[in-house]
Scaffold this motif. Sequence first.
Motif, PDB file in Angstrom:
ATOM      1  N   ILE A 262     -54.591  45.149 -61.116  1.00  0.00           N
ATOM      2  CA  ILE A 262     -53.941  44.223 -60.178  1.00  0.00           C
ATOM      3  C   ILE A 262     -54.918  43.129 -59.750  1.00  0.00           C
ATOM      4  O   ILE A 262     -54.577  41.940 -59.684  1.00  0.00           O
ATOM      5  N   ALA A 263     -56.162  43.515 -59.470  1.00  0.00           N
ATOM      6  CA  ALA A 263     -57.157  42.548 -58.986  1.00  0.00           C
ATOM      7  C   ALA A 263     -57.510  41.513 -60.044  1.00  0.00           C
ATOM      8  O   ALA A 263     -57.920  40.391 -59.714  1.00  0.00           O
ATOM      9  N   SER A 264     -57.346  41.869 -61.320  1.00  0.00           N
ATOM     10  CA  SER A 264     -57.706  40.928 -62.377  1.00  0.00           C
ATOM     11  C   SER A 264     -56.765  39.737 -62.450  1.00  0.00           C
ATOM     12  O   SER A 264     -57.078  38.736 -63.103  1.00  0.00           O
ATOM     13  N   THR A 265     -55.601  39.825 -61.782  1.00  0.00           N
ATOM     14  CA  THR A 265     -54.611  38.747 -61.846  1.00  0.00           C
ATOM     15  C   THR A 265     -54.710  37.790 -60.668  1.00  0.00           C
ATOM     16  O   THR A 265     -54.057  36.746 -60.676  1.00  0.00           O
ATOM     17  N   SER A 266     -55.470  38.155 -59.644  1.00  0.00           N
ATOM     18  CA  SER A 266     -55.546  37.324 -58.438  1.00  0.00           C
ATOM     19  C   SER A 266     -56.995  37.098 -58.054  1.00  0.00           C
ATOM     20  O   SER A 266     -57.849  37.975 -58.246  1.00  0.00           O
ATOM     21  N   SER A 267     -57.255  35.955 -57.503  1.00  0.00           N
ATOM     22  CA  SER A 267     -58.612  35.642 -57.028  1.00  0.00           C
ATOM     23  C   SER A 267     -58.508  34.784 -55.775  1.00  0.00           C
ATOM     24  O   SER A 267     -57.523  34.072 -55.571  1.00  0.00           O
ATOM     25  N   LEU A 268     -59.528  34.870 -54.941  1.00  0.00           N
ATOM     26  CA  LEU A 268     -59.558  34.150 -53.675  1.00  0.00           C
ATOM     27  C   LEU A 268     -60.217  32.784 -53.873  1.00  0.00           C
ATOM     28  O   LEU A 268     -61.384  32.701 -54.271  1.00  0.00           O
ATOM     29  N   TYR A 278     -56.577  32.731 -47.769  1.00  0.00           N
ATOM     30  CA  TYR A 278     -56.254  34.154 -47.651  1.00  0.00           C
ATOM     31  C   TYR A 278     -54.763  34.409 -47.857  1.00  0.00           C
ATOM     32  O   TYR A 278     -54.373  35.392 -48.509  1.00  0.00           O
ATOM     33  N   GLU A 279     -53.923  33.566 -47.303  1.00  0.00           N
ATOM     34  CA  GLU A 279     -52.485  33.790 -47.376  1.00  0.00           C
ATOM     35  C   GLU A 279     -51.997  33.709 -48.817  1.00  0.00           C
ATOM     36  O   GLU A 279     -51.172  34.515 -49.257  1.00  0.00           O
ATOM     37  N   LYS A 280     -52.500  32.724 -49.585  1.00  0.00           N
ATOM     38  CA  LYS A 280     -52.082  32.603 -50.979  1.00  0.00           C
ATOM     39  C   LYS A 280     -52.565  33.811 -51.788  1.00  0.00           C
ATOM     40  O   LYS A 280     -51.844  34.320 -52.662  1.00  0.00           O
ATOM     41  N   PHE A 281     -53.765  34.290 -51.493  1.00  0.00           N
ATOM     42  CA  PHE A 281     -54.281  35.464 -52.188  1.00  0.00           C
ATOM     43  C   PHE A 281     -53.447  36.701 -51.862  1.00  0.00           C
ATOM     44  O   PHE A 281     -53.117  37.501 -52.753  1.00  0.00           O
ATOM     45  N   ARG A 282     -53.094  36.846 -50.588  1.00  0.00           N
ATOM     46  CA  ARG A 282     -52.277  38.004 -50.188  1.00  0.00           C
ATOM     47  C   ARG A 282     -50.913  37.969 -50.856  1.00  0.00           C
ATOM     48  O   ARG A 282     -50.421  38.983 -51.351  1.00  0.00           O
ATOM     49  N   THR A 283     -50.295  36.783 -50.911  1.00  0.00           N
ATOM     50  CA  THR A 283     -48.984  36.660 -51.533  1.00  0.00           C
ATOM     51  C   THR A 283     -49.044  36.943 -53.025  1.00  0.00           C
ATOM     52  O   THR A 283     -48.172  37.626 -53.588  1.00  0.00           O
ATOM     53  N   SER A 284     -50.070  36.437 -53.684  1.00  0.00           N
ATOM     54  CA  SER A 284     -50.225  36.678 -55.118  1.00  0.00           C
ATOM     55  C   SER A 284     -50.432  38.160 -55.413  1.00  0.00           C
ATOM     56  O   SER A 284     -49.844  38.714 -56.356  1.00  0.00           O
ATOM     57  N   SER A 285     -51.262  38.805 -54.615  1.00  0.00           N
ATOM     58  CA  SER A 285     -51.505  40.237 -54.803  1.00  0.00           C
ATOM     59  C   SER A 285     -50.235  41.041 -54.579  1.00  0.00           C
ATOM     60  O   SER A 285     -49.916  41.975 -55.331  1.00  0.00           O
ATOM     61  N   GLU A 286     -49.476  40.680 -53.547  1.00  0.00           N
ATOM     62  CA  GLU A 286     -48.213  41.374 -53.261  1.00  0.00           C
ATOM     63  C   GLU A 286     -47.244  41.236 -54.432  1.00  0.00           C
ATOM     64  O   GLU A 286     -46.554  42.198 -54.806  1.00  0.00           O
ATOM     65  N   THR A 287     -47.189  40.070 -55.044  1.00  0.00           N
ATOM     66  CA  THR A 287     -46.299  39.841 -56.184  1.00  0.00           C
ATOM     67  C   THR A 287     -46.671  40.723 -57.368  1.00  0.00           C
ATOM     68  O   THR A 287     -45.795  41.297 -58.039  1.00  0.00           O
ATOM     69  N   GLN A 288     -47.961  40.861 -57.635  1.00  0.00           N
ATOM     70  CA  GLN A 288     -48.402  41.686 -58.761  1.00  0.00           C
ATOM     71  C   GLN A 288     -48.137  43.164 -58.513  1.00  0.00           C
ATOM     72  O   GLN A 288     -47.769  43.895 -59.443  1.00  0.00           O
ATOM     73  N   TRP A 289     -48.298  43.616 -57.281  1.00  0.00           N
ATOM     74  CA  TRP A 289     -47.998  45.013 -56.968  1.00  0.00           C
ATOM     75  C   TRP A 289     -46.513  45.300 -57.190  1.00  0.00           C
ATOM     76  O   TRP A 289     -46.145  46.361 -57.722  1.00  0.00           O
TER      77      TRP A 289
END
Length: 663
Positions: A262-268, A278-289
């Motif tokens: 999951i972490a490999s698809t998102s970066s801060l 932070y908000e864009k990173f949180r949203t991207s991580s939520e989408t991948q989960w």
Amino acid sequence: MQGFKSILSSRGDYDTTAAAAAVGTDLGLDSASFLFTVCLDHRLRVWNLNSGQIIGAMDLLNATRDPNEIGKWRLDPMQTNLIRIVGRIEGERTCVTYSPVGSGEFKFWSLKSDDGNSVDVNDMYPEVRLVPIPPLGSDVWTLADFFVVERQYNRGYQLWILWKNNIAYRIQELSFLTDELPEAWRNRWRSVHSDTTNPSAPVSGPSDSVDASERWLKLILSGRFPQSTLEAALRAYELAIDLDDGMRRSNRSIAESICAAIASTSSLHKNPSGSLEYEKFRTSSETQWRKFYRILLEIDKPRGEALSFAYEPASELPSVICADNISIIRDCSKLERICHNPKTRHGENSGLSSLILTGRNFVEGFSDNMLQICQSVLRAELFEKTSKTDQERIQFFSDKAGFWRQISDEDCAQVTDVLGPNFNLVNNEVYEQLQLTFNQQWYPKRPTEYPLTEFGRRLIIKTTEDVAELQWNVCFSQLILLVHMEFEFDLPEDALHNRIHIGHVYRDLLEALGRLQLVRWLADVRLPTPVSRTDRSNSISGSSPVLSKKQGEEYKLNTALEESIGHLLGISEPGPGQSIEMTSIITKIASDLCAQDSNIEVQPHYIQCALLVRDRADLAAELTPFCDDDPFSVYIQGRVSLALRDYSSAALHFKKAAYGMST
């Protein structure tokens, strides 16, 4: 395959006299042996196995067929669940057959024999067509299996029907006496509630102290999915995101591998102003989960396909045998009947059902952010000591939660449309019924003679999770609704507190929520438990993933609830003339565990001791808000702080405990 070939002629046509389904019986007679077969030519044949002769044959629906239309009434040889025989009286039985032709139809036959050489077969309801009604909806349902049970206590019967549509299934049940079947067939069918919704991790917000990854891992590794399914989903997700082979897991655990993928698809990143996004990173991580979770659900879905219906007569426990699990059917509690049947009139509980359903509908309109704020205020009310009066506490909750700022006039109107102007339908009696609904104890209170098996404990724990979750949601919605109604009035004399003891109701709801929150926490926490050699040989497919800690030793994941109170669960010897109805006992035990004044004590400080022995002081610290202030409990808090190396807090707790013990 041999059984299939045996019913084919040399031309490839079906041998219409071959049996699609068969069942044997002696009708309770010595030296008697009969075989009842449902044949492909839509006929019921009776064999005397002692003589090898056919002693009777009739149409499956006892109807006269046109010889030119015989081909229309041939059965498919793959349809085998077509006949059941029940009964206990010597020389008498009841035979139930099902014809799948057309819309399908049942037929009940009376079987009688005096000499053991012949059988009288009579149509019990010659003028009645017993056509089953499939579940509502636009889907096409096929009757896959049925079962008939003779009840011991009233000479009545139960008919269970298993419907299938692809891998989805539904269960229907009908209870009736012999002389009332035609009337019962029209209006007494009951459906088994099947929760087909897939749980999802709570939506994370900017102010959350818990990372989204922790929420999703808690859901995914809760024991619902076996290790093989998790690994298959991870592999499919890695292929979907085109993850390099070098980044795939080697010796990492499944949780570490999922997080790494999951972490490999998102970066801060930083925005043009230099601030971290932070908000864009949180949203991207939520989408991948969510993407990974959808893959996991699709891979896991075939495990739930129903294969057959089963019934255990000693405990009267019905179940559905699925591809990789067993789905047990139990009775619903009063609260579940209300929540799962919102359009049904509940008689003397109509006021209670209106209050419960109104509260749930009211809270369903809240946004995720609003729910998070309300729950944070609730935590303070549950665990922080206060000197406020009841009215001040309600006012505090309203001010801090502030949900009234975001509800619309339509939201308020839907409450008054059901509960009446000024909420006239709500009174003290309705809230007393609500309180009794949350405190359903299991009587009698005598000690249990028979402890539960491993499967029985797991069944009770799973039921407790479901009951606690539903009760918590209802209690929470009732608390919100109570606060809303208290401050929703035009004239001071119309205020809710003028006719209802809202302070007492508010405290009762908080006490119920506190107990349920503890039960839910214990049910959520998974602890690795060593698997003995006996448990390993008797393991059940579809159980929690087995963890290999070291070579030669295996661990399974049990909930903290099972670990702490599993040894207290069991059933008592039934009284004279009584049967062990596990369908109701399962629900009663689970409801009792969730009740505020339960017969089973769940003392948090003792559970903390067990967690300290397991070197899980971090989990023991999470139980601190639930603990009392008696000296021994305070001493245990000192031991928890000591294990966490918080020496100043430990010293403070030890001093407080010593002072309490000395006085």
